[in-house]
Design a protein around this motif. Sequence first.
Motif, PDB file in Angstrom:
ATOM      1  N   TYR A  23      16.795 -16.115 -63.788  1.00  0.00           N
ATOM      2  CA  TYR A  23      16.612 -17.506 -63.346  1.00  0.00           C
ATOM      3  C   TYR A  23      15.132 -17.805 -63.063  1.00  0.00           C
ATOM      4  N   PRO A  27      19.280 -20.279 -58.513  1.00  0.00           N
ATOM      5  CA  PRO A  27      20.589 -20.656 -59.071  1.00  0.00           C
ATOM      6  C   PRO A  27      21.258 -21.729 -58.219  1.00  0.00           C
ATOM      7  N   GLN A  28      22.274 -22.361 -58.790  1.00  0.00           N
ATOM      8  CA  GLN A  28      23.036 -23.371 -58.048  1.00  0.00           C
ATOM      9  C   GLN A  28      23.691 -22.730 -56.815  1.00  0.00           C
ATOM     10  N   THR A  31      26.703 -20.622 -57.525  1.00  0.00           N
ATOM     11  CA  THR A  31      26.397 -19.344 -58.165  1.00  0.00           C
ATOM     12  C   THR A  31      25.900 -18.349 -57.114  1.00  0.00           C
TER      13      THR A  31
ATOM     14  N   SER B   6      28.267 -34.884 -63.645  1.00  0.00           N
ATOM     15  CA  SER B   6      27.181 -34.182 -62.946  1.00  0.00           C
ATOM     16  C   SER B   6      27.735 -33.166 -61.944  1.00  0.00           C
ATOM     17  N   SER B   9      28.490 -30.273 -64.030  1.00  0.00           N
ATOM     18  CA  SER B   9      27.231 -29.738 -64.550  1.00  0.00           C
ATOM     19  C   SER B   9      26.473 -28.964 -63.473  1.00  0.00           C
ATOM     20  N   GLU B  10      26.630 -29.404 -62.217  1.00  0.00           N
ATOM     21  CA  GLU B  10      25.952 -28.688 -61.119  1.00  0.00           C
ATOM     22  C   GLU B  10      26.866 -27.669 -60.460  1.00  0.00           C
ATOM     23  N   ASN B  12      29.506 -27.943 -58.830  1.00  0.00           N
ATOM     24  CA  ASN B  12      29.948 -28.317 -57.488  1.00  0.00           C
ATOM     25  C   ASN B  12      31.471 -28.507 -57.507  1.00  0.00           C
ATOM     26  N   ARG B  47      22.522 -26.538 -70.573  1.00  0.00           N
ATOM     27  CA  ARG B  47      21.647 -25.815 -69.638  1.00  0.00           C
ATOM     28  C   ARG B  47      21.587 -24.322 -69.985  1.00  0.00           C
ATOM     29  N   TYR B  53      20.758 -21.879 -67.208  1.00  0.00           N
ATOM     30  CA  TYR B  53      21.998 -21.259 -66.745  1.00  0.00           C
ATOM     31  C   TYR B  53      22.239 -19.970 -67.514  1.00  0.00           C
ATOM     32  N   ASP B  57      27.175 -18.731 -64.715  1.00  0.00           N
ATOM     33  CA  ASP B  57      27.322 -20.181 -64.507  1.00  0.00           C
ATOM     34  C   ASP B  57      28.341 -20.766 -65.485  1.00  0.00           C
ATOM     35  N   SER B  61      31.812 -22.600 -64.466  1.00  0.00           N
ATOM     36  CA  SER B  61      32.188 -23.957 -64.888  1.00  0.00           C
ATOM     37  C   SER B  61      33.577 -23.935 -65.529  1.00  0.00           C
TER      38      SER B  61
END
Lengths: 247, 207
Positions: A23, A27-28, A31, B6, B9-10, B12, B47, B53, B57, B61
């Motif tokens: 990264y 990271p998010q 993650t 989004s 994509s994030e 969340n 990403r 990513y 990731d 998702s």
Amino acid sequence: MNFYDLQVEITTEDIYRAEGAGYQQPPQPATRELHRRMLQEAQRLVRPRGVSRTVAVAEAGERWIRLAGGGVLTSRLLARLAGPAESLVLIIVTLGEAIDRRVEEYSRHRLPAEAYVLDAAGSAFIDAAGRQLAGLITEQFQDRGLKTTISLGPGHSYWPELQDQRVIFDLLQPADLGVRVLASGLMLPKKTVSLVMGVGRDLPESAENHCHYCHLKRSCPLSRAGSGHADTHIRHDASAPGSGRPS
Amino acid sequence: MPSLVSALSELNENLALELVQERMLAGAPPLDIVEECKSGLAAVGERYSRGEYFLGDLVLSAEIFQEIMQILNPVLMSGEKPPAAGKIVFGTVEGDIHDIGKNITISLLRCHGFQVYDLGVNVPPDKFIYWLDKTGAKILCLSSLLTSCFEAMQRTVRLARLVDQDRRIRVLIGGLVNERVKQYAGADEWVTDARRGVELCLQWNGV
């Protein structure tokens, strides 16, 4: 035969590295949280243990080494680096079955992200455990005025004969560690590695670690052949986390 | 107001699930919600392609998408269903027990609507053939991380070709493979990247 209980520590950064995830930005949060959670779980599940045995070298050819007792290991690289050795030290390190079982559970329950990250944590743990034990054994030989080669292992491109695992297995009898070998030469638990080092007084020069000889050196996330990672050459691996003790 | 695209994509999860519930309560057609989610997954894929990513990731998702589908499925069952993608028979070849890559690819394939028959690990060639015949799947995915198992890959592909003389079945191999292994095994394509594997299956499926 020497048995070892190892204390190994890794970080989430080690898990990212085992995944090949470099990264550039943090990271998010999801993650990061997943990795934090799987690291904690892995720490509870792994039980890094090892066994080693030193066996005299009887004879060496260009592509093989015959051990006292008759076992033959067939790697050209091993023969080149450890052919002149007085003996070979054979090592098996395992994390135990618990982490395999948990990874399978996650897969079965269709939680592939947990399975993937926990598996990567296991890879990071077994990598660190193998290097730690090899480093410890190297120090023990150094104390006796002996040198060791870098550690090599069957199943890598420089040592394709996976059946050599059986030779190592027969000499170490690692059933006490819960390790078994399949007909294909694969060892179970999955997070188990075997290592072989030459021991002697006059050994040839080699690259810093076995990754330099592996075809996967550019693609393997755990490769230490590049310049991106701190060199942790096992012969000088005083910085390896944790410590091992013969038990 | 945050969008479902989004949120996915994030990665969340909580927000994505919340938005799905809100959309459902507002009477949005479930297929529209599925399409938005797919756009979210596509954004994750972009990403990933840009190197922002990584595989973790991507799989995360897919997991969020699966959770959303669990909410949507009861509604979809009673109404218009999303178009089904094809069937795929997937397994780790005989002699090998590695399955993480296989499982990840399967979860991504399912996100794209494929019906995947996961045969597990150490699968003998005749079991692959039995399931191809039983399901009528036109895509066979074989996985292996061991060089010693390339021969099992080859045996499996040969057997598949034998029973599929019209060559309607496409064979994709994955794991520690390359062009030479593909040629040796007689497969149609090879991948080392789960997302590329999904793209190929979509392509073969005419999507």
